[in-house]
Design a protein around this motif. Structure first.
Motif, PDB file in Angstrom:
ATOM      1  N   ASP A   1       0.843  -1.512  -0.133  1.00 28.63           N
ATOM      2  CA  ASP A   1       0.122  -0.259   0.323  1.00 28.63           C
ATOM      3  C   ASP A   1       1.023   1.330  -0.188  1.00 28.63           C
ATOM      4  O   ASP A   1       1.022   1.691   0.669  1.00 28.63           O
ATOM      5  CB  ASP A   1      -1.298   0.205   1.337  1.00 28.63           C
TER       6      ASP A   1
ATOM      7  N   ARG B   1     -10.257   2.913   0.864  1.00 22.14           N
ATOM      8  CA  ARG B   1     -10.666   2.576  -0.200  1.00 22.14           C
ATOM      9  C   ARG B   1      -9.968   2.002  -0.998  1.00 22.14           C
ATOM     10  O   ARG B   1     -10.509   0.640  -2.181  1.00 22.14           O
ATOM     11  CB  ARG B   1     -10.867   3.758  -1.430  1.00 22.14           C
TER      12      ARG B   1
ATOM     13  N   ARG C   1      -7.620  -1.658  -2.344  1.00 15.97           N
ATOM     14  CA  ARG C   1      -7.703  -2.959  -1.713  1.00 15.97           C
ATOM     15  C   ARG C   1      -6.831  -4.047  -0.850  1.00 15.97           C
ATOM     16  O   ARG C   1      -7.873  -4.662  -0.474  1.00 15.97           O
ATOM     17  CB  ARG C   1      -8.023  -4.099  -3.398  1.00 15.97           C
ATOM     18  N   HIS C   2      -5.931  -3.593  -0.583  1.00 12.53           N
ATOM     19  CA  HIS C   2      -5.058  -4.164   0.385  1.00 12.53           C
ATOM     20  C   HIS C   2      -4.471  -2.536   1.416  1.00 12.53           C
ATOM     21  O   HIS C   2      -3.755  -2.548   0.540  1.00 12.53           O
ATOM     22  CB  HIS C   2      -3.950  -5.258   0.045  1.00 12.53           C
TER      23      HIS C   2
END
Length: 472
Positions: free
Chosen positions: A211, A262, A264-265
Motif C-alpha cells: 500500500d 478505498r 483493495r489491500h
C-alpha cells in the motif's frame, strides 16, 4: 504442558523453503538484530547531554536525534512485514542489517547535528525492515510449535536485556570513550551478524501487495506532527512553520484514512478497529511508550544537566527500573496464563500512571538513591503491561491477521515514543526545565491512567480474551 510419553512432533519445512541446518545460528542472528535496534535508542538517550555539548546544540536538536530514528521506525513498521514477505525475509533482513550497520558508522562520524539526525532517520528505516524480518526468520525456519515458541521467547528476552543494559552501556561508553563509541559498537556486531546470516537458509519471496499511497501518507503525517510539536516548543505554537506543519499533518492524516478506506489491500484496514480490544490496545500501546520513553528522556536530561551527574551514573540510575522490567515480564506471563491478560494490562497501566504522577515530587535536592528508587513502580507497571498488551491484541484478531495486528501495535508504540519525546522536550525547552519536567510527568501519568481505566472498563466483558470470530 509437555507429555514425556509422546514422541516429538516431526519438524517439517514449509513448502518451497530449504531446511535450516543451523537453527541456533538463525535464532542468534534474529535475536542480535532485535537486541541492537532496542539497545541503540536506550543507550543514545543517556548520551544526549554529551552530544549536545560536543555538537553545540540544544534540546530541540537532541529531540530530533531520538525522534528521527523512532519516527521512521514507527511509520515504516506498517508496511515492513509486507515488504519482508514480498522480497523474502532473509534478503530484507540483510538489507536492513547492512543499512543499520553503515548508518551506525555514519552516526559515529557525524560532523554536525544535521548529519547525525539524517543518519539516525536512515537507521530507523533500516530497523523497521529488520524487526518483522527477524520474526520471519524464526517462524519460517522453526516449524515445530514448541521450538518456535522457545525461539520467540528468546527473541523477546533479547529486547528485555537490551532495555535493561541500554542506559548503563550508554553511560559506560560515553564516559569512557565518548558518545560516538555507542554507534561504532554496532559496526562489528552488524558485520558479524551479516556473516552469520550468509549461512542461514534463504526464505523465498511470497506474493504480498504493498500500500504505497497509504504508507507515504502516514510517513508524512507523523513527520509533520512531530515537527509541529518539537518546533512549537522551540519557536512557539503560534509560529507560521508550526501552523503549516500542523495543517500538513491533518491533511496527510485525512488522506491516509481515505486511502485505507478505498484501496483493495490497505496497510491498516479500518475494519480492524471495529474490534474493541484492538482499538483499546492501540491506544494503550501509544500511551505506554509516550509516558515511559518521554519520562526516560526528560529524567536523563535532569540527571545530567540539573543534578550534574556523570553519564555513567545517569545510566546506572535507570538500571534498577529497567532490570525490574525483565523480571516482571516473567511474572506477567504467569498472571496472564492464570487470569487472562486484562488484569496485568490494566494494573500495569494504572501503576505506571500513578508512578508518573508521583515522580514530579523529586527535585534538585532529592538524594540519588531515592531518585533511582522512585523509578521502580514505573518499571513494574511497564513490565506488567507489555506482555499483556501483546497477548490481548493478538487474541482479539483471527490468526491470519496476527502479523497485521502486531505491526499496528508496534507502530502505535513507536509513535507514542516519538510523540512523548517531542512533547516533553517542548515542555522543558526555553529555560523552564523543572516546571516543564513536572508537566511532562503529569501528562504521561494522566494519559496512562486514562488508558488503564479504559482497559479495566471496556474489556471487562471478556477478560481480554478473544471471543469466537463472527463471520458475515
Amino acid at each position: 504442558m509437555h507429555r514425556d510419553s509422546a514422541p516429538p512432533a516431526p519438524v517439517r519445512t514449509p513448502a518451497g523453503e530449504p531446511p535450516d541446518h543451523h537453527p541456533v545460528l538463525t535464532l542468534l542472528v534474529a535475536c542480535t538484530g532485535f537486541f541492537v535496534i532496542t539497545l541503540d535508542v536506550n543507550a543514545v538517550t543517556v548520551a544526549l547531554p554529551h552530544i549536545g555539548r560536543e555538537l553545540g546544540v540544544g534540546v530541540t536538536a537532541l529531540q530530533w536525534v531520538l525522534d528521527a530514528y523512532t519516527l521512521l521506525f514507527a511509520a515504516l513498521m506498517l508496511s515492513a512485514g509486507t515488504v519482508s514477505d514480498r522480497f523474502g525475509a532473509t534478503r530484507v533482513y540483510a538489507v536492513g542489517l547492512a543499512g543499520f550497520t553503515v548508518m551506525s558508522a555514519a552516526c559515529a562520524l557525524a560532523p554536525d547535528a544535521a548529519f547525525l539526525i539524517g543518519a539516525r532517520a536512515a537507521q530507523g528505516a533500516a530497523a523497521a525492515l529488520m524487526l518483522p524480518a527477524s520474526l520471519s526468520l524464526i517462524r519460517r525456519t522453526r516449524t515445530d510449535p514448541a521450538e518456535r515458541a522457545r525461539g520467540f521467547a528468546l527473541w523477546t528476552a533479547a529486547s528485555g536485556v537490551a532495555v535493561a543494559a541500554g542506559p548503563v552501556a550508554g553511560g559506560v561508553l560515553t564516559q569512557a570513550l565518548g558518545w560516538r563509541s555507542i554507534f561504532f559498537l554496532n559496526v562489528p556486531v552488524g558485520v558479524a551478524a551479516l556473516a552469520a546470516l550468509s549461512r542461514t537458509p534463504r526464505i523465498r519471496p511470497r506474493p504480498a501487495p504493498l500500500d504505497g499511497a497509504g504508507q507515504s501518507a502516514v510517513v508524512l503525517a507523523l513527520a509533520a506532527l512531530v515537527f509541529a510539536v518539537i518546533e512549537g516548543g522551540a519557536t512557539g505554537f503560534g509560529s507560521p512553520e508550526v501552523a503549516v506543519a500542523s495543517a500538513v499533518a491533518v491533511a496527510a492524516g485525512t488522506a491516509f484514512l481515505a486511502v485505507e478506506a478505498r484501496v483493495r489491500h490497505p496497510a491498516v484496514p479500518p475494519a480492524l478497529f471495529r474490534e474493541r480490544a484492538v482499538a483499546v490496545c492501540t491506544a494503550a500501546g501509544l500511551t505506554m511508550n509516550l509516558g515511559f520513553y518521554g519520562a526516560v528522556f526528560v529524567l536523563s536530561m535532569f540527571f545530567q544537566t540539573q543534578r550534574h551527574l556523570s553519564a555513567l551514573v545517569g545510566g546506572v540510575m535507570f538500571l534498577p527500573m529497567t532490570g525490574l522490567i525483565a523480571v516482571v515480564n516473567v511474572v506477567s506471563g504467569r498472571v496472564i496464563a492464570r487470569y487472562g491478560p486484562r488484569l496485568p494490562l490494566a494494573a500495569g497501566q494504572l501503576l505506571a500512571g500513578a508512578a508518573s504522577l508521583a515522580l514530579p515530587a523529586v527535585g534538585p535536592g532529592t538524594p540519588v538513591p531515592l531518585l533511582s528508587a522512585a523509578l521502580l513502580p514505573l518499571g513494574v507497571g511497564a513490565g506488567l503491561a507489555a506482555p499483556a498488551l501483546t497477548t490481548t491484541m493478538l487474541e482479539a484478531v483471527p490468526a491470519e491477521r496476527s502479523g497485521l495486528a502486531s505491526g499496528v501495535l508496534n507502530a502505535a508504540r513507536q509513535t507514542g515514543g516519538a510523540v512523548g519525546v517531542a512533547l516533553f522536550g517542548a515542555f522543558i525547552g526555553g529555560g523552564r526545565f523543572l516546571p516543564g519536567m513536572r508537566l511532562s510527568l503529569l501528562t504521561g501519568g494522566v494519559a496512562l491512567l486514562c488508558t488503564g481505566t479504559a482497559v479495566a472498563v471496556l474489556l471487562r466483558g471478556d477478560g481480554g480474551r478473544r471471543r469466537p470470530a463472527v463471520t458475515g
